[in-house]
Design a protein around this motif. Sequence first.
Motif, mmCIF file in Angstrom:
data_model
loop_
_atom_site.group_PDB
_atom_site.id
_atom_site.type_symbol
_atom_site.label_atom_id
_atom_site.label_comp_id
_atom_site.label_asym_id
_atom_site.label_seq_id
_atom_site.Cartn_x
_atom_site.Cartn_y
_atom_site.Cartn_z
ATOM 1 N N SER A 187 1.464 -0.624 5.448
ATOM 2 C CA SER A 187 1.548 -1.927 5.336
ATOM 3 C C SER A 187 0.199 -3.020 5.119
ATOM 4 O O SER A 187 -0.333 -2.757 6.125
ATOM 5 N N ALA A 188 -0.156 -3.631 3.884
ATOM 6 C CA ALA A 188 -1.380 -4.912 4.017
ATOM 7 C C ALA A 188 -0.952 -6.058 4.768
ATOM 8 O O ALA A 188 -1.877 -6.141 4.964
ATOM 9 N N ARG A 225 9.001 -4.032 9.381
ATOM 10 C CA ARG A 225 8.229 -2.801 8.574
ATOM 11 C C ARG A 225 6.812 -3.348 7.595
ATOM 12 O O ARG A 225 5.956 -2.807 7.624
ATOM 13 N N LEU A 226 7.185 -4.428 7.655
ATOM 14 C CA LEU A 226 6.013 -5.095 6.789
ATOM 15 C C LEU A 226 5.061 -6.085 7.818
ATOM 16 O O LEU A 226 3.903 -5.937 7.150
ATOM 17 N N ALA A 272 -7.168 -3.944 6.978
ATOM 18 C CA ALA A 272 -7.885 -2.851 6.146
ATOM 19 C C ALA A 272 -7.531 -1.511 6.126
ATOM 20 O O ALA A 272 -8.343 -1.427 5.102
ATOM 21 N N GLN A 273 -6.883 -1.854 6.409
ATOM 22 C CA GLN A 273 -6.148 0.094 6.468
ATOM 23 C C GLN A 273 -5.926 0.476 4.795
ATOM 24 O O GLN A 273 -6.223 1.126 4.809
ATOM 25 N N LEU A 274 -5.564 -0.723 3.764
ATOM 26 C CA LEU A 274 -5.553 -0.240 2.291
ATOM 27 C C LEU A 274 -6.567 -0.182 1.836
ATOM 28 O O LEU A 274 -6.698 -0.506 0.474
ATOM 29 N N ASN A 275 -7.859 -0.821 2.636
ATOM 30 C CA ASN A 275 -8.483 -1.015 1.298
ATOM 31 C C ASN A 275 -8.987 0.466 0.041
ATOM 32 O O ASN A 275 -9.050 1.074 1.054
ATOM 33 N N GLY A 306 -0.047 -1.437 -0.634
ATOM 34 C CA GLY A 306 0.967 -2.326 0.481
ATOM 35 C C GLY A 306 3.171 -2.671 0.539
ATOM 36 O O GLY A 306 3.716 -3.276 0.872
ATOM 37 N N ASN A 307 3.038 -2.055 -1.143
ATOM 38 C CA ASN A 307 4.165 -2.872 -1.453
ATOM 39 C C ASN A 307 4.989 -1.870 -1.912
ATOM 40 O O ASN A 307 5.077 -0.654 -2.860
ATOM 41 N N GLY A 308 5.706 -1.306 -0.643
ATOM 42 C CA GLY A 308 6.203 0.509 -0.002
ATOM 43 C C GLY A 308 5.491 1.340 0.258
ATOM 44 O O GLY A 308 4.480 0.303 1.224
#
Length: 785
Positions: A602-603, A388-389, A610-613, A596-598
Amino acid sequence: MLTYLGTDFQTAIHRGIEEADNLVFLMSESSLASKYCQQELTYALSLNKRIIPLLIKSVNLDQIPQELRNIQFIDFTDEEEEGKESADTDNLINILYQDAAYHYQHKLILTKALKWERQKRNSSILLRNNDLRNAEAWLKVAKLKAQQLSLPIQEEFITESLKQPPNAALDVFVSYSNADADFARKLNDTLQIQNKTTWFDQESIISGSEFAEELYKGIELSNNFLFIISPNSISSNYCATEVEYAVKMNKRIVTLLYLPVDINSLHPALAKVQWIDFRKHDGDFLTNFGELTRTLDADPNYVKNHTRLLIKAKEWEQQKRDDSFLLRGKDLAASEEWLKESENKQPSPTNLQLEYLTASRALPYRKIKLRSLLLTSLGTTIFVFIARLLGLMQPLELAAYDQVIRLRPSEPPDERFLMVDVDPQSIDTMNENPKYQQGRGSIADAALDDLLKNLSQHQPSVISLDFIRNFPAEGSLGKRLRETTNFIALCKNSYINERGHTIPGFKHAPEVPLTRVGFSDLVEEDPQGDRFIRRHYMMQKAEPKYCNVQEALSLVIARRYLEAQGHQYISPVNPETKKYDQNMVFRNTVIPRLFGNGSGYSAYSVFNKAQLNGYQTMLKYRVYQGDADRFAPRVNILDVLNNKVPAEKIKNRIILIGFTDRQSRQADYFNTPYGDVPGVTLHGQMISQILSAVLDNRPLIWWWTWDYEIPWIFGWSLVGGIVCWRLNRTSHVIIGMIGSVVVLYIACVVIMVSQSGWVPLIPPALSLIITGRGVIYLTHRLRNL
């Protein structure tokens, strides 16, 4: 000297040589000239016997056969020399003791091999157990010898013996006194001729401390314990020991009366058995042997199964009751049938056999240790969490998210909005109007000027266009754009496409200051080529060339609307570090950030790190009767231009104007969990989400951090393990696993619908299934290896 009456003399001589460890040849002129002596010598040499020549009389050396010339002989002819005869005798004794064990085994293996061959390779004569192990060891030594090598018949005999299954059951164990050895040997030979496998100590190659162990093993492996009754055997301590062990093993005891005895002196176990009297029929051996054969052949399957189970039970006990030695399947079923028969038959089962069957019966219900279950669950949780990570489960998790979120109930439209659609009919009508045929944009400047004028007169809260105007306005529109302070424009950042090419962005309308501009970028996911929107993109790094603002159009409009009502805004950006060091807050409402923490993103994704920039959160769509487009009231642009929209529908409303014509260049459609929607609807949904959270306490979608997700995954992993550990029948396990997954699914749906919580579904479901499968595998190994 042996004498043979009524037998072939030559055969007797050959048997004597075969059964001798050594051949001592007395050399004299007479023996060297004797045809019979030469025949004996030749036969002994053919059997690779050790020849010890003794010169007892002076002979011409030329008379000595070539075979004997290479052998050092002992000279007994010099009798004058004092002490010479004693020394020669000592020398002979020393030679006899040299390699005595090797030659003894050579003789035993040879006699059995010849007997096997003469009885047409009777399998009952083949070597077994310790006899076979010793024969193998002897053969290895024999192959290294320079003299007295092994014979082909010995090697073939050992090879055939090795082909037998280990610990094969025997038909008869023969117990007797050494004083009755001749009768016992005759009986053993006759049994073997009848293809009965026997354990007979005269044919065993055992000695010392191994004897008792092999004796007991022989009794265990035998279907019948045959005791030869005679005065000598009933007084023998060795025979008594054998009887005691046979009784302990619940062996079928068959007694044979060879010589008369005092009945009162018999062992109790022997006294209660009807003996076969070999004195009957005038002592005719074969007639009496027939009665013995019939007794041994009575109920053979029951007796053989008794021995088979005893052998297996003893092996199980010797291996510290290892489960891998227990009975299974058809073998267990057959043994259960045998146990039922034993109620009315003899010999009865031993306590060890009963324990063995009980353990075998319980094996299908045997469970692995709880420690193994916990370790399996822990290992699965670690494996699933790492997967998952790395983002390996993201596609499945997002598909599950879409499925769950669609189950949310319908919500009433958000009356704070008025959506103005530029649809195909509107475009056609405006194109036919000469007044609106001039202008560079998709909507003529004159039409846009009239639109803003008609809206502004009714005092809307905010007006915004969901299409690009990056060129100067013509006519009075430019002034109107500058003076309409509640008008919000948009811009778009440049980006790199999937081919690695940089696609330039779009600037905002030059008449509108940056304080009234927000970016229109959306974070897209691309499952199977669709532009999929699940996330609300709220802040990003400014791009001076095209889009020099940090806040999204939705955030700019929501801030303006909320701050006008006194709701303070706290930016997540730290002025010093320029990073998102805190949560975005409107008064007491926190807008959680995906980092990304949950959550399912995932970061550390191996596919898109880069999906969570920027600052992102999940977009909770407001859906009315299953349609995301109907989240707010909608009108046609022509209705506004023709003043057909009531003032109350405009006053204090957020007005969003956008294309809904799929054929227009300006129209952009995106895929969502509720189907395709135009871009203007997405921006409206995002603004509505913020306003509803702050003003209506409508909960935003939240998710757990790893601190909560890991126990959640581990807990469901334990559920799968416990279900497969507790239940035994396959159908029950399948129902239990399906039921557990269903409960997990319902729990995720309830939490989403009632609390707007996005709790993991796929990771715990996979860990549940993997742990369950692991427990099933370990249990299978426990029960079947």
